[in-house]
Design an enzyme around this catalytic site. Structure first.
Site, short mmCIF file in Angstrom:
data_model
loop_
_atom_site.label_atom_id
_atom_site.label_comp_id
_atom_site.label_asym_id
_atom_site.label_seq_id
_atom_site.Cartn_x
_atom_site.Cartn_y
_atom_site.Cartn_z
N ASP A 77 32.21 109.49 39.67
CA ASP A 77 32.13 110.27 40.87
C ASP A 77 31.17 111.67 40.58
O ASP A 77 31.31 111.96 39.49
CB ASP A 77 33.48 110.85 41.52
CG ASP A 77 33.17 111.50 42.95
OD1 ASP A 77 32.03 111.28 43.37
OD2 ASP A 77 34.12 111.96 43.49
N HIS A 133 22.21 109.70 41.41
CA HIS A 133 22.34 108.20 41.01
C HIS A 133 21.71 107.72 39.95
O HIS A 133 22.15 106.87 39.04
CB HIS A 133 22.22 107.45 42.30
CG HIS A 133 23.37 107.92 43.54
ND1 HIS A 133 24.48 108.06 43.40
CD2 HIS A 133 22.96 108.17 44.66
CE1 HIS A 133 24.96 108.35 44.24
NE2 HIS A 133 23.98 108.64 45.34
N LEU A 152 33.13 91.58 25.81
CA LEU A 152 33.61 92.51 27.26
C LEU A 152 33.38 91.85 28.53
O LEU A 152 32.14 91.38 28.84
CB LEU A 152 32.88 93.94 26.89
CG LEU A 152 32.99 94.83 27.99
CD1 LEU A 152 34.17 95.66 28.00
CD2 LEU A 152 31.91 95.78 28.06
C1 FPP Z 1 29.60 108.61 43.68
O1 FPP Z 1 29.09 109.76 43.50
C2 FPP Z 1 28.91 107.61 43.07
C3 FPP Z 1 28.43 106.62 44.02
C4 FPP Z 1 28.84 106.28 45.32
C5 FPP Z 1 27.56 105.51 43.20
C6 FPP Z 1 27.85 105.24 41.71
C7 FPP Z 1 26.66 104.50 41.46
C8 FPP Z 1 26.08 104.59 40.06
C9 FPP Z 1 26.79 105.57 39.01
C10 FPP Z 1 24.73 104.27 39.79
C11 FPP Z 1 25.00 102.98 38.83
C12 FPP Z 1 25.39 101.60 39.30
C13 FPP Z 1 24.81 100.66 38.73
C14 FPP Z 1 25.55 99.31 39.08
C15 FPP Z 1 23.55 100.42 37.88
P1 FPP Z 1 28.73 110.81 44.88
O2 FPP Z 1 27.57 110.43 45.33
O3 FPP Z 1 29.74 110.51 45.81
O4 FPP Z 1 28.52 112.28 44.36
P2 FPP Z 1 29.25 113.51 45.31
O5 FPP Z 1 30.73 113.55 45.40
O6 FPP Z 1 29.01 114.62 44.48
O7 FPP Z 1 28.25 113.41 46.29
#
Ligand code: FPP
Length: 249
Positions: free
Chosen positions: A29, A46, A140
């Site tokens: 997150d 992201h 893994l």
């Molecule tokens: C939450 O942060 C994150 C996500 C919803 C997406 C997670 C995805 C990745 C880390 C990319 C990598 C994935 C792969 C499979 C290559 P948020 O967007 O909710 O952040 P915020 O709370 O600050 O808005």
């Protein structure tokens, strides 16, 4: 760079290799906030978050952790702006194309959970290829939760059990925790010892609700794109200092 390596090595020395969590789950997150703080679009967060994931995957592999499960897209994430959803939906395919050779070289087995049939044909094809080409790997187990929600996972398991009971394939009295777990999307994976959530939010957000019942939880304010190996080592060291009682004394 040199300071980062010194910090990493100092933390690594504090890890007891005989007391590692077998299975680590992560809610990655804070990507959006990380980007906003830098005046960048959320998608840039992201993008950076993807790099953190590769670093942590390799750190797990190097430590000898048996399983890593990450929350990449929840059933609720469809509510985000289309541009962001589109970006998040092409990211796994992009990473599979780029990193599948490295994953295979490290004997990592790739696994996906979630309502995968609702994903685009293109992404489903990437998933199929990643799972197929790493099926025989014995290292893994790397699970990516995509279009995943724990409540619907539990409901699906209940429906499958009711169906089997109606068909007389099982006796209702025989339904115990073990049989129930076999009907979850995580069937066959080891119990989750440690769950990490980054960015300062302290909630489970519909992630692995059944599986996390006895898991040690670790929350850090560090946002996911800033979560380096040494942050991961800190979480492991914290875990190793805990005394798990499972309701006993
Ligand atoms: C939450 O942060 C994150 C996500 C919803 C997406 C997670 C995805 C990745 C880390 C990319 C990598 C994935 C792969 C499979 C290559 P948020 O967007 O909710 O952040 P915020 O709370 O600050 O808005």
């Amino acid at each position: 760079m040199i300071f980062e390596r010194i910090r990493k090595n100092r933390l690594l020395k504090q890890i007891d290799p005989h007391h590692l969590p077998q299975h680590v789950a992560i809610i990655m997150d804070g990507n959006g906030r990380w980007a906003k703080m830098r005046g960048l679009p959320r998608t840039a967060g992201h993008h950076e978050g993807g790099k953190s994931l590769v670093r942590v995957l390799l750190a797990c592999h190097e430590l000898g952790i048996k399983a890593l499960t990450v929350y990449a897209f929840s059933t609720e994430n469809w509510k985000r702006p289309k541009e962001e959803v589109d970006y998040l939906m092409q990211l796994p395919g992009q990473y599979i194309d780029r990193y599948l050779p490295m994953v295979k070289e490290h004997n990592i087995k790739m696994n996906f959970i979630g309502h995968l049939d609702q994903l685009s044909d293109e992404l489903q094809e990437h998933i199929r290829r990643a799972q197929e080409e790493t099926r025989e790997n014995t290292g893994l187990i790397f699970t990516i939760a995509l279009n995943y929600g724990a409540r619907s996972e539990i409901l699906e398991a209940i429906k499958a059990l009711i169906k089997k009971a109606n068909e007389d394939a099982i006796d209702v009295e025989s339904i115990d925790e073990g049989l129930f777990e076999q009907h979850l999307m995580t069937a066959g994976l080891p119990p989750i010892d440690l769950m990490i959530r980054t960015s300062g939010e302290v909630r489970l957000s519909n992630f692995l609700l059944w599986q996390l019942a006895y898991t040690e939880l670790y929350f850090t304010k560090v946002k996911w794109p800033d979560f380096h190996e040494y942050e991961f080592y800190r979480a492991i060291i914290d875990y190793q200092q805990r005394h798990r009682r499972y309701g006993g004394l």
